[in-house]
Motif scaffolding. Structure first.
Motif, PDB file in Angstrom:
ATOM      1  N   SER B   8      93.725 -19.151  30.803  1.00 26.45           N
ATOM      2  CA  SER B   8      93.999 -17.436  31.158  1.00 26.45           C
ATOM      3  C   SER B   8      94.678 -16.378  29.460  1.00 26.45           C
ATOM      4  CB  SER B   8      95.914 -17.779  31.533  1.00 26.45           C
ATOM      5  OG  SER B   8      96.510 -17.865  31.053  1.00 26.45           O
ATOM      6  N   LYS B   9      94.895 -17.728  28.476  1.00 29.46           N
ATOM      7  CA  LYS B   9      95.072 -16.505  27.570  1.00 29.46           C
ATOM      8  C   LYS B   9      94.039 -16.851  26.593  1.00 29.46           C
ATOM      9  CE  LYS B   9     100.098 -18.532  25.992  1.00 29.46           C
ATOM     10  NZ  LYS B   9     100.267 -19.493  24.806  1.00 29.46           N
ATOM     11  N   LYS B  10      92.699 -17.792  26.488  1.00 29.81           N
ATOM     12  CA  LYS B  10      91.368 -17.535  25.986  1.00 29.81           C
ATOM     13  C   LYS B  10      91.134 -16.452  26.879  1.00 29.81           C
ATOM     14  CE  LYS B  10      90.752 -21.989  24.303  1.00 29.81           C
ATOM     15  NZ  LYS B  10      89.982 -23.209  24.732  1.00 29.81           N
ATOM     16  N   ALA B  11      90.677 -16.538  28.091  1.00 26.79           N
ATOM     17  CA  ALA B  11      90.208 -15.183  28.815  1.00 26.79           C
ATOM     18  C   ALA B  11      90.532 -13.852  28.491  1.00 26.79           C
ATOM     19  CB  ALA B  11      90.375 -15.257  30.493  1.00 26.79           C
ATOM     20  N   ALA B  12      92.384 -14.009  28.481  1.00 27.29           N
ATOM     21  CA  ALA B  12      92.512 -12.532  27.853  1.00 27.29           C
ATOM     22  C   ALA B  12      92.805 -11.805  26.626  1.00 27.29           C
ATOM     23  CB  ALA B  12      94.610 -12.782  28.159  1.00 27.29           C
ATOM     24  N   ALA B  13      92.261 -13.072  25.481  1.00 28.12           N
ATOM     25  CA  ALA B  13      91.754 -12.525  24.072  1.00 28.12           C
ATOM     26  C   ALA B  13      90.340 -12.373  24.065  1.00 28.12           C
ATOM     27  CB  ALA B  13      91.860 -13.257  23.619  1.00 28.12           C
ATOM     28  N   ALA B  15      88.821 -10.582  26.730  1.00 27.74           N
ATOM     29  CA  ALA B  15      88.740  -9.268  27.397  1.00 27.74           C
ATOM     30  C   ALA B  15      89.196  -8.504  26.583  1.00 27.74           C
ATOM     31  CB  ALA B  15      89.406  -9.608  29.082  1.00 27.74           C
ATOM     32  N   ALA B  16      90.178  -8.610  25.615  1.00 24.98           N
ATOM     33  CA  ALA B  16      91.163  -7.935  24.827  1.00 24.98           C
ATOM     34  C   ALA B  16      90.019  -7.154  23.890  1.00 24.98           C
ATOM     35  CB  ALA B  16      91.980  -8.585  23.449  1.00 24.98           C
ATOM     36  N   LYS B  17      89.059  -8.301  23.877  1.00 27.48           N
ATOM     37  CA  LYS B  17      88.494  -8.610  22.492  1.00 27.48           C
ATOM     38  C   LYS B  17      87.009  -7.451  23.159  1.00 27.48           C
ATOM     39  CE  LYS B  17      85.737 -11.499  18.417  1.00 27.48           C
ATOM     40  NZ  LYS B  17      85.684 -12.699  18.286  1.00 27.48           N
ATOM     41  N   ALA B  18      86.427  -7.780  23.763  1.00 29.67           N
ATOM     42  CA  ALA B  18      85.392  -7.077  24.412  1.00 29.67           C
ATOM     43  C   ALA B  18      85.799  -5.647  24.316  1.00 29.67           C
ATOM     44  CB  ALA B  18      85.221  -8.152  26.233  1.00 29.67           C
ATOM     45  N   ARG B  19      87.441  -5.344  25.208  1.00 35.10           N
ATOM     46  CA  ARG B  19      87.034  -4.307  25.080  1.00 35.10           C
ATOM     47  C   ARG B  19      87.846  -3.715  23.639  1.00 35.10           C
ATOM     48  NH1 ARG B  19      93.082  -4.382  26.663  1.00 35.10           N
ATOM     49  NH2 ARG B  19      92.348  -5.962  27.908  1.00 35.10           N
ATOM     50  N   GLU B  20      87.733  -4.069  22.924  1.00 38.20           N
ATOM     51  CA  GLU B  20      87.761  -3.857  21.463  1.00 38.20           C
ATOM     52  C   GLU B  20      86.353  -2.873  20.578  1.00 38.20           C
ATOM     53  OE1 GLU B  20      89.827  -5.031  17.158  1.00 38.20           O
ATOM     54  OE2 GLU B  20      90.318  -5.646  18.666  1.00 38.20           O
ATOM     55  N   THR B  21      85.254  -4.354  20.961  1.00 37.75           N
ATOM     56  CA  THR B  21      84.301  -3.504  20.961  1.00 37.75           C
ATOM     57  C   THR B  21      83.358  -2.983  21.315  1.00 37.75           C
ATOM     58  OG1 THR B  21      84.200  -6.116  20.214  1.00 37.75           O
ATOM     59  CG2 THR B  21      81.600  -4.844  20.896  1.00 37.75           C
ATOM     60  N   ALA B  22      83.800  -2.211  22.809  1.00 35.16           N
ATOM     61  CA  ALA B  22      83.372  -1.066  23.207  1.00 35.16           C
ATOM     62  C   ALA B  22      84.087  -0.026  22.812  1.00 35.16           C
ATOM     63  CB  ALA B  22      84.149  -1.349  25.063  1.00 35.16           C
ATOM     64  N   GLU B  23      85.130  -0.111  22.713  1.00 35.90           N
ATOM     65  CA  GLU B  23      85.889   1.340  22.221  1.00 35.90           C
ATOM     66  C   GLU B  23      84.657   1.164  20.691  1.00 35.90           C
ATOM     67  OE1 GLU B  23      90.216   0.031  21.447  1.00 35.90           O
ATOM     68  OE2 GLU B  23      90.507   0.403  24.048  1.00 35.90           O
ATOM     69  N   THR B  24      85.036   0.269  19.298  1.00 29.72           N
ATOM     70  CA  THR B  24      84.187   0.439  18.278  1.00 29.72           C
ATOM     71  C   THR B  24      82.924   1.528  18.242  1.00 29.72           C
ATOM     72  OG1 THR B  24      85.822  -1.220  17.590  1.00 29.72           O
ATOM     73  CG2 THR B  24      83.720  -0.466  16.280  1.00 29.72           C
ATOM     74  N   ASN B  25      82.302   0.717  19.797  1.00 30.43           N
ATOM     75  CA  ASN B  25      80.980   0.951  19.817  1.00 30.43           C
ATOM     76  C   ASN B  25      80.859   2.539  20.204  1.00 30.43           C
ATOM     77  OD1 ASN B  25      80.087  -1.002  19.215  1.00 30.43           O
ATOM     78  ND2 ASN B  25      79.497  -2.546  21.364  1.00 30.43           N
ATOM     79  N   ALA B  26      82.141   2.990  21.182  1.00 27.23           N
ATOM     80  CA  ALA B  26      82.135   4.157  21.726  1.00 27.23           C
ATOM     81  C   ALA B  26      82.493   5.069  21.070  1.00 27.23           C
ATOM     82  CB  ALA B  26      82.949   4.505  23.193  1.00 27.23           C
ATOM     83  N   PHE B  27      83.771   5.058  20.130  1.00 26.38           N
ATOM     84  CA  PHE B  27      83.496   5.198  18.562  1.00 26.38           C
ATOM     85  C   PHE B  27      82.790   6.051  17.951  1.00 26.38           C
ATOM     86  CE2 PHE B  27      86.045   7.474  15.172  1.00 26.38           C
ATOM     87  CZ  PHE B  27      85.483   7.225  13.852  1.00 26.38           C
ATOM     88  N   LEU B  28      81.669   4.665  17.360  1.00 26.25           N
ATOM     89  CA  LEU B  28      80.687   4.559  16.746  1.00 26.25           C
ATOM     90  C   LEU B  28      79.483   5.851  17.388  1.00 26.25           C
ATOM     91  CD1 LEU B  28      79.740   1.013  15.107  1.00 26.25           C
ATOM     92  CD2 LEU B  28      81.147   3.514  13.622  1.00 26.25           C
ATOM     93  N   ASP B  29      79.752   5.959  17.894  1.00 27.43           N
ATOM     94  CA  ASP B  29      78.573   6.504  18.954  1.00 27.43           C
ATOM     95  C   ASP B  29      79.120   8.449  19.154  1.00 27.43           C
ATOM     96  OD1 ASP B  29      76.738   4.595  20.956  1.00 27.43           O
ATOM     97  OD2 ASP B  29      76.538   5.185  18.599  1.00 27.43           O
ATOM     98  N   SER B  30      80.639   8.503  18.713  1.00 29.74           N
ATOM     99  CA  SER B  30      81.134   9.285  19.539  1.00 29.74           C
ATOM    100  C   SER B  30      80.545  11.081  18.454  1.00 29.74           C
ATOM    101  CB  SER B  30      82.287  10.000  19.226  1.00 29.74           C
ATOM    102  OG  SER B  30      82.989   8.400  19.915  1.00 29.74           O
ATOM    103  N   ILE B  31      79.738  11.887  19.125  1.00 27.83           N
ATOM    104  CA  ILE B  31      79.425  13.385  17.842  1.00 27.83           C
ATOM    105  C   ILE B  31      81.477  13.625  17.620  1.00 27.83           C
ATOM    106  CG2 ILE B  31      78.351  15.485  18.515  1.00 27.83           C
ATOM    107  CD1 ILE B  31      76.829  12.526  18.002  1.00 27.83           C
TER     108      ILE B  31
END
Lengths: 332, 181
Positions: B8-13, B15-31
């Motif tokens: 469960s800890k691994k899954a949480a980690a 998930a958090a990493k995936a969320r962080e990556t998504a946020e970073t990608n969203a930021f990079l593509d922001s105008i």
């Protein structure tokens, strides 16, 4: 009327600014003066700056009376203001420059000189690490008296000269200590890297190991011999060098003994490890010594205006002499 | 049963990493809209402004995603050049600044910086200092150092537009009011 008054006031101010302008008492002549100045302004435009459309009037007023070469260009506030870059930026630029170019930068303007005057900034720390041997940097006592990286770097440029040395001497890896090898019937000397001919300079010299029968500290020109056969007080044996033999406390120059130094009855013997400071005052042509910060009196005077190098000569096998340049001594 | 907390800890980690990556990608593509000190507007994205600490901070504290970022200290011409440089380095990895003369300029940067005139180069350095862009600062300062090598003080003054003390004094006589030097 008001316009006329305005015209008459301006020439007076200009006359005050430049003393060489001839004073004219007549009102009619004053009216003529502006025309003459306008003519000179036109000439300046042609000569100095034909491309400028609207030159300022006030610089042109000074131009006719200044030095002719300067007429071609009036100083204007330059667009590029590299002299006003922030200190952090200047430090970053200077860290990419070698030492020779840093000297040019120090002489360029005040703000650059200020940036480079911080003697422990990264610029000097980097050069210190690059130029000095690791053995010197890591020795806690060798350069302890020098408070900044820049001063230590400077001492390196005045240290013993590896290519101006008797063949029986060698410089240890720290670069500041000369070691005499155990060779019989030989006197061996060494000179500093850089000679001096102006100003006041101090060198700290420490003799480690026994003195033997001859142990001379002093100064020498470029042409003084650094080696001879036998055990001889070589420094001071001719007109190219001056020496103080620590064994018998005798001063020597041109083969003649100048007397005991310090000039007192039974001066104390040199204790191995004592720090001797050699001070050369090129402006008053004297040299003298201090021992453990105690002034011992003038040793040599009437020294000719030559380029002089710190020097020592030794005869004892495995003896070592360290010399560190400290710049201008503290006048007390 | 024994492995379930770890998984469960691994899954949480993960998930958090995936969320962080998504946020970073969203930021990079922001105008983002940048407004220079003289009111010029520039449009750019996260790939470009990530090179500047100041712009990164500003982008994270916007009231709404459409709010323009005010760049108070940089003029339009200079900001345009800064963004041109950023655009050329949009795909770079993380930059690690190395100290001392061992820095070597990439080919594009070498030619691009060399083509700037001295005023533009100094303005660019000041802008990279204000916007805290370490890579551009390193490259631009290295370029200035290359220009300064081998020059005597008179040549340095001529090259960088620095007045001598006498010229400063002469200017002070002619300028109205106290000198701003």
């Amino acid at each position: 009327m008001a316009e006329n008054d305005g015209e008459t006031i301006v020439p007076d101010e200009q006359c005050n600014l430049t003393a060489s302008t001839p004073m004219k008492s007549s009102g009619l002549e004053q009216v003529e003066s502006p025309k003459e100045r306008k003519t000179s302004m036109v000439e300046c435009d042609d000569e100095g700056n034909p491309s400028s459309g609207t030159p300022d009037e006030s610089p042109k007023q000074l131009t006719p009376h200044s030095i002719p070469p300067r007429r071609r260009r009036s100083p204007r506030r330059p667009e590029v203001s590299a002299s006003r870059l922030p200190l952090k930026v200047l430090n970053q630029i200077f860290q990419y420059l070698p030492l020779k170019d840093l000297r040019s930068a120090m002489l360029t303007c005040h703000s650059w000189n200020n940036a480079l005057s911080m003697e422990d900034s990264d610029i000097w720390q980097y050069l210190l690490g690059k130029k000095l041997p690791e053995a010197a940097v890591s020795d806690p006592f060798l350069l302890a008296e020098l408070g900044s990286a820049k001063k230590k770097l400077r001492a390196w440029y005045f240290a013993w000269n590896t290519s101006d040395i008797s063949r029986n001497n060698y410089i240890r890896t720290n670069g500041f200590t000369v070691h005499r090898q155990p060779v019989a019937q030989s006197t061996d000397g060494v000179r500093g890297k850089r000679g001096i001919s102006k100003g006041v300079h101090a060198f700290d010299i420490t003799w480690d190991g026994p003195l033997g029968t001859v142990a001379v500290v002093g100064i020498a020109t470029k042409h003084a011999a650094l080696h001879c056969v036998g055990y001889v007080a070589l420094l001071g044996s001719d007109d190219q060098s001056w020496g103080w033999n620590l064994v018998d406390n005798v001063l020597m120059h041109n083969g003649a003994q100048l007397g005991v130094y310090p000039k007192m009855n039974n001066p104390p013997k040199y204790e191995v490890g004592d720090k001797i400071r050699l001070i050369i005052d090129c402006d008053t042509h004297v040299a003298y010594f201090e021992r453990n910060s105690e002034f011992l009196g003038i040793a040599f005077n009437h020294i000719p205006p030559l380029r002089l190098y710190p020097a020592v000569c030794a005869v004892y096998g495995n003896t070592e002499v360290t010399m560190v340049y400290v710049g201008s001594p503290q006048m007390g | 049963m024994v492995k379930s907390p770890k998984s469960s800890k691994k899954a949480a980690a993960r998930a958090a990493k995936a969320r962080e990556t998504a946020e970073t990608n969203a930021f990079l593509d922001s105008i983002f809209i940048l407004i220079s000190s003289d009111g010029e507007k520039f449009q750019t994205d996260g790939h470009c402004i990530r090179h500047s600490k100041v712009l990164m901070q500003a982008s994270k504290s916007l009231e709404t995603p459409d709010t323009p970022i005010q760049v108070e200290k940089v003029q339009g011409d200079t900001l345009n050049r800064v963004l041109e440089w950023c655009n050329n380095h949009r795909d770079d990895g993380k930059y690690v600044s190395q100290c001392g003369p061992s820095l070597r300029l990439p080919q594009w940067d070498f030619r691009w910086l060399k083509d700037l005139d001295n005023q533009e180069l100094v303005d660019l350095i000041n802008a990279s200092n204000d916007l805290q862009m370490q890579q551009l600062m390193d490259y631009a300062c290295k370029t200035v150092a290359n220009m300064a090598k081998g020059k005597n003080p008179a040549q340095l003054r001529e090259l960088f537009g620095i007045l001598t003390d006498e010229e400063e004094a002469e200017l002070a006589l002619n300028e109205p009011g106290p000198s701003t030097a």
